[in-house]
Design an enzyme around this catalytic site. Structure first.
Site, PDB file in Angstrom:
ATOM      1  N   GLU A 129     -17.991 -26.984 -28.781  1.00 34.48           N
ATOM      2  CA  GLU A 129     -19.495 -27.299 -28.818  1.00 34.48           C
ATOM      3  C   GLU A 129     -19.851 -27.445 -27.304  1.00 34.48           C
ATOM      4  OE1 GLU A 129     -16.789 -28.918 -30.486  1.00 34.48           O
ATOM      5  OE2 GLU A 129     -17.797 -30.218 -32.182  1.00 34.48           O
ATOM      6  N   LYS A 160     -13.297 -20.770 -34.545  1.00 39.91           N
ATOM      7  CA  LYS A 160     -14.372 -21.792 -34.020  1.00 39.91           C
ATOM      8  C   LYS A 160     -14.422 -22.192 -32.510  1.00 39.91           C
ATOM      9  CE  LYS A 160     -14.969 -26.343 -34.139  1.00 39.91           C
ATOM     10  NZ  LYS A 160     -15.984 -26.441 -32.851  1.00 39.91           N
ATOM     11  N   GLU A 214      -3.272 -39.605 -21.430  1.00 37.86           N
ATOM     12  CA  GLU A 214      -3.983 -38.539 -20.652  1.00 37.86           C
ATOM     13  C   GLU A 214      -5.355 -38.720 -20.264  1.00 37.86           C
ATOM     14  OE1 GLU A 214      -4.808 -35.244 -23.411  1.00 37.86           O
ATOM     15  OE2 GLU A 214      -3.800 -33.745 -22.019  1.00 37.86           O
ATOM     16  N   GLU A 233      -1.278 -27.209 -30.241  1.00 43.25           N
ATOM     17  CA  GLU A 233      -1.075 -27.259 -28.859  1.00 43.25           C
ATOM     18  C   GLU A 233      -1.851 -28.600 -28.499  1.00 43.25           C
ATOM     19  OE1 GLU A 233       0.970 -25.530 -27.163  1.00 43.25           O
ATOM     20  OE2 GLU A 233       1.358 -23.640 -28.209  1.00 43.25           O
ATOM     21  N   CYS A 276      -4.308 -29.289 -20.319  1.00 41.45           N
ATOM     22  CA  CYS A 276      -3.167 -29.982 -20.757  1.00 41.45           C
ATOM     23  C   CYS A 276      -2.023 -30.211 -20.231  1.00 41.45           C
ATOM     24  CB  CYS A 276      -3.160 -29.207 -22.282  1.00 41.45           C
ATOM     25  SG  CYS A 276      -2.844 -27.516 -22.194  1.00 41.45           S
TER      26      CYS A 276
HETATM   27  P1  NAD Z   1     -10.679 -32.133 -29.544  1.00 39.12           P
HETATM   28  O1  NAD Z   1      -9.720 -32.424 -30.263  1.00 39.12           O
HETATM   29  O2  NAD Z   1     -12.101 -33.191 -29.695  1.00 39.12           O
HETATM   30  O3  NAD Z   1     -11.385 -30.792 -29.961  1.00 39.12           O
HETATM   31  C1  NAD Z   1     -10.830 -29.503 -30.235  1.00 39.12           C
HETATM   32  C2  NAD Z   1     -11.572 -28.690 -31.007  1.00 39.12           C
HETATM   33  O4  NAD Z   1     -11.348 -29.269 -32.170  1.00 39.12           O
HETATM   34  C3  NAD Z   1     -12.913 -28.758 -30.662  1.00 39.12           C
HETATM   35  O5  NAD Z   1     -13.530 -27.210 -31.104  1.00 39.12           O
HETATM   36  C4  NAD Z   1     -13.629 -29.441 -31.935  1.00 39.12           C
HETATM   37  O6  NAD Z   1     -14.830 -28.980 -32.217  1.00 39.12           O
HETATM   38  C5  NAD Z   1     -12.691 -29.141 -32.942  1.00 39.12           C
HETATM   39  N1  NAD Z   1     -12.587 -30.433 -33.629  1.00 39.12           N
HETATM   40  C6  NAD Z   1     -13.010 -31.712 -33.608  1.00 39.12           C
HETATM   41  N2  NAD Z   1     -12.804 -32.658 -34.776  1.00 39.12           N
HETATM   42  C7  NAD Z   1     -12.547 -31.754 -35.691  1.00 39.12           C
HETATM   43  C8  NAD Z   1     -11.932 -31.763 -37.010  1.00 39.12           C
HETATM   44  N3  NAD Z   1     -12.044 -33.182 -37.456  1.00 39.12           N
HETATM   45  N4  NAD Z   1     -11.415 -30.827 -37.608  1.00 39.12           N
HETATM   46  C9  NAD Z   1     -11.463 -29.615 -37.187  1.00 39.12           C
HETATM   47  N5  NAD Z   1     -11.469 -29.355 -36.076  1.00 39.12           N
HETATM   48  C10 NAD Z   1     -12.069 -30.377 -35.042  1.00 39.12           C
HETATM   49  O7  NAD Z   1     -10.064 -31.701 -27.923  1.00 39.12           O
HETATM   50  P2  NAD Z   1     -11.080 -31.291 -26.939  1.00 39.12           P
HETATM   51  O8  NAD Z   1     -11.801 -32.735 -26.210  1.00 39.12           O
HETATM   52  O9  NAD Z   1     -12.046 -30.223 -26.987  1.00 39.12           O
HETATM   53  O10 NAD Z   1      -9.966 -31.137 -25.746  1.00 39.12           O
HETATM   54  C11 NAD Z   1      -9.282 -31.693 -24.872  1.00 39.12           C
HETATM   55  C12 NAD Z   1      -7.806 -32.023 -25.733  1.00 39.12           C
HETATM   56  O11 NAD Z   1      -7.252 -30.747 -25.816  1.00 39.12           O
HETATM   57  C13 NAD Z   1      -7.173 -32.800 -24.591  1.00 39.12           C
HETATM   58  O12 NAD Z   1      -6.156 -33.677 -25.473  1.00 39.12           O
HETATM   59  C14 NAD Z   1      -6.098 -31.638 -23.941  1.00 39.12           C
HETATM   60  O13 NAD Z   1      -4.640 -32.011 -23.601  1.00 39.12           O
HETATM   61  C15 NAD Z   1      -5.915 -30.900 -25.296  1.00 39.12           C
HETATM   62  N6  NAD Z   1      -5.606 -29.230 -24.832  1.00 39.12           N
HETATM   63  C16 NAD Z   1      -4.441 -29.035 -25.197  1.00 39.12           C
HETATM   64  C17 NAD Z   1      -4.005 -27.627 -24.725  1.00 39.12           C
HETATM   65  C18 NAD Z   1      -2.607 -27.000 -24.992  1.00 39.12           C
HETATM   66  O14 NAD Z   1      -2.322 -25.847 -25.102  1.00 39.12           O
HETATM   67  N7  NAD Z   1      -1.642 -27.736 -25.519  1.00 39.12           N
HETATM   68  C19 NAD Z   1      -4.904 -26.914 -24.272  1.00 39.12           C
HETATM   69  C20 NAD Z   1      -6.188 -27.337 -24.041  1.00 39.12           C
HETATM   70  C21 NAD Z   1      -6.440 -28.558 -24.235  1.00 39.12           C
END
Ligand code: NAD
Length: 498
Positions: free
Chosen positions: A196, A193, A402, A268, A302
């Site tokens: 968005e 997935k 963060e 992650e 991240c």
């Molecule tokens: P997010 O958690 O909002 O979304 C991540 C993904 O999860 C998206 O595809 C979203 O559609 C999906 N999602 C949202 N709600 C969900 C649910 N209830 N069930 C299943 N999937 C769901 O995060 P974001 O805003 O897209 O990304 C930013 C965050 O990601 C930051 O906190 C960043 O640190 C972290 N990040 C971590 C890494 C790593 O490797 N550690 C890499 C990139 C980003």
């Protein structure tokens, strides 16, 4: 897709943008289909213009994708392949992407806001995963365990089965590449997935899977809303693992859903990573790391260097020079920033920019000093000034949470013990850094910092080969490196009575 198969790189930017499809369908069971949850507009955060529309999957689409991936697993076709052949397919997917580097980078730049040259780095980084894990495919070997004269015992590694992968927006191409390449190299089928905000460029992996001849259903890619398609995937009874990259809050929901089905999760999550700067540090080296560590991808990384913990002796010079780096960056639309240099693009959306700006306002209200930046740019687009805060205390929100934006906080300490305590004083533990010429001091600090990866004298030192993942609220499991292969296999022991 852009340009279609067989079109080589090196066509002009205008030619590429004119060829962007206005509507991108989901790729499920080898077919492109509309989504049950309608369509979503994908916009360019640099100016709000429409890039294209994307189909949004609903729970029924997720069911179809998981069923297709399950069917491929049950057929045994991937597990039956000689690993060298599977590895060639995985490497071939990387070659397919590389041959379209310009068009993919252009699309990625438009949908995410990052400078074009950063998008090129991301495409190349994605390709590197397919090279690395393609090469690893034939290195996964079991072992023989001595049980005495009457037995022959050995282990084999089998794929977990259906790998569900939920992707964030900050590196929408590389994050797919990271888990997809390793999962395929170990014989899993994948259901992915995409995020968005910038879901489009990842669809090139669907083309790549077809181009190398993977069976229908081995790779499924769709966009969908997190709480709908994401939750349906994470909680699906027929997946065998879930790899999640994103926020802590969503990670907890995903892991909870996985636990209900007793399937493993790799998380992650975020970070609040710190660089400790000792008095003898080479500050030129540090400045280079600041440029990349907090301003690359507009700080939406991240493992960003979001805090500097500076010894009092060099604190003032660090603040002054960090601010000079921030002000030297030319901020504007990514597509106009084609060459590597002192520049930065938009954040991914107005929402992310507003959130980061709000955290800057709160930091000032709590007593931090904005040496430079802290505000949105006075122009259209999701731009935030490159920002440096001084006078940050460890308990301020800006030092604990963060930002996920181009915002650096500098904290002052008097000795190494305090530096370690401050570095470890957040709920996170993704990466950490130490800048010093004293190797003993560096290695001692490296052992004491609670984080999955430590950089000494260069932020982001390492690569696809080096394991990456968090302590604490930064998650669990490791991606990258050989370590990540064990996320995607399970051990079977076979004992023979002779
Ligand atoms: P997010 O958690 O909002 O979304 C991540 C993904 O999860 C998206 O595809 C979203 O559609 C999906 N999602 C949202 N709600 C969900 C649910 N209830 N069930 C299943 N999937 C769901 O995060 P974001 O805003 O897209 O990304 C930013 C965050 O990601 C930051 O906190 C960043 O640190 C972290 N990040 C971590 C890494 C790593 O490797 N550690 C890499 C990139 C980003």
């Amino acid at each position: 897709m852009l340009g279609g198969r067989g079109v080589k790189a090196a066509i002009s930017f205008t030619e590429i943008t004119m060829k962007i499809k206005p509507f991108w369908k989901n790729y499920i069971d080898g077919e492109y289909s509309d989504g049950g949850a309608g369509r979503l507009e994908v916009t360019n955060p640099a100016d709000g213009s429409l890039v294209a529309e994307v189909a949004m999957a609903n729970a029924a689409d997720v069911d179809r994708a998981v069923a297709a991936a399950r069917r491929v697993q049950q057929s045994g076709v991937l597990a039956a392949m000689r690993p060298v052949e599977l590895g060639r397919l995985v490497r071939g997917m990387g070659d397919y992407i590389m041959a379209r580097k310009d068009e993919i980078a252009t699309l990625l730049c438009l949908e995410s806001g990052k400078p074009y040259w950063e998008a090129v780095i991301e495409v190349e980084g994605a390709v590197r995963y397919f090279e690395y894990y393609g090469n690893q495919a034939e290195t996964i070997e079991g072992r023989s365990i001595p049980l005495g004269a009457g037995y022959l015992d050995f282990t084999i590694y089998e794929p977990l089965g259906v790998s569900a992968q939920i992707i964030p927006w900050n590196y929408p191409l590389e994050m797919v590449a990271r888990s997809l390449s390793a999962a395929l190299a170990t014989g899993n089928s994948c259901v992915i997935k995409t995020p968005e905000l910038d879901p489009l460029s990842a669809f090139y992996f669907a083309e790549a899977a077809e181009a190398v001849g993977l069976p229908k259903g081995a790779v499924n890619i769709f966009c969908g809303y997190g709480p709908e398609a994401g939750a349906a995937l994470a909680g699906h009874h027929d997946i065998n693992q879930v790899v999640f990259t994103g926020s802590v809050q969503t990670g907890i929901a995903v892991a909870t859903a996985a636990a209900a089905n007793v399937v493993p999760a790799v998380l992650e999550l975020g970070g609040k990573s710190a660089a400790i700067v000792m008095p003898d540090a080479d500050l030129d080296q540090l400045m280079d790391s600041i440029r990349w560590g907090i301003f690359f991808n507009a700080g939406q990384v991240c493992s960003a260097m979001s805090r500097i913990i500076a010894h009092a002796d060099i604190h003032d010079e660090v603040v002054e020079r960090a601010a000079a780096i921030a002000t030297s960056l030319d901020v504007g639309p990514g597509i106009e920033r084609r060459e590597f240099g002192a520049n930065m693009g938009a954040m991914v959306s107005d929402g992310q920019r507003d959130r980061a700006e709000g955290m800057c306002r709160d930091a000032v209200a709590q007593g931090a000093r904005a040496v430079t930046g802290g505000h949105r740019l006075n122009r259209e687009g999701s731009f935030l000034e490159p920002t440096v805060f001084d006078g940050v205390a460890p308990d301020m929100t800006i030092a604990q949470e963060e930002v996920f934006g181009p915002v650096l906080s500098v904290l002052k300490v008097d000795n190494d013990a305090d530096a370690i305590a401050v570095a470890n004083g957040t709920p996170y533990g993704l990466v950490g850094g130490i800048f010093t010429r004293d190797i003993d001091r560096a290695t001692q600090a490296a052992r004491q910092i609670r984080a999955g990866q430590i950089f000494i004298n260069e932020w982001f030192a390492g690569g696809v080969e080096t394991p990456f993942g968090g302590y604490g609220k930064s998650g669990y499991g490791r991606e990258k490196g050989r370590e990540a292969l064990w996320n995607y296999v399970q051990t079977k022991n076979i004992a023979i009575k002779m």
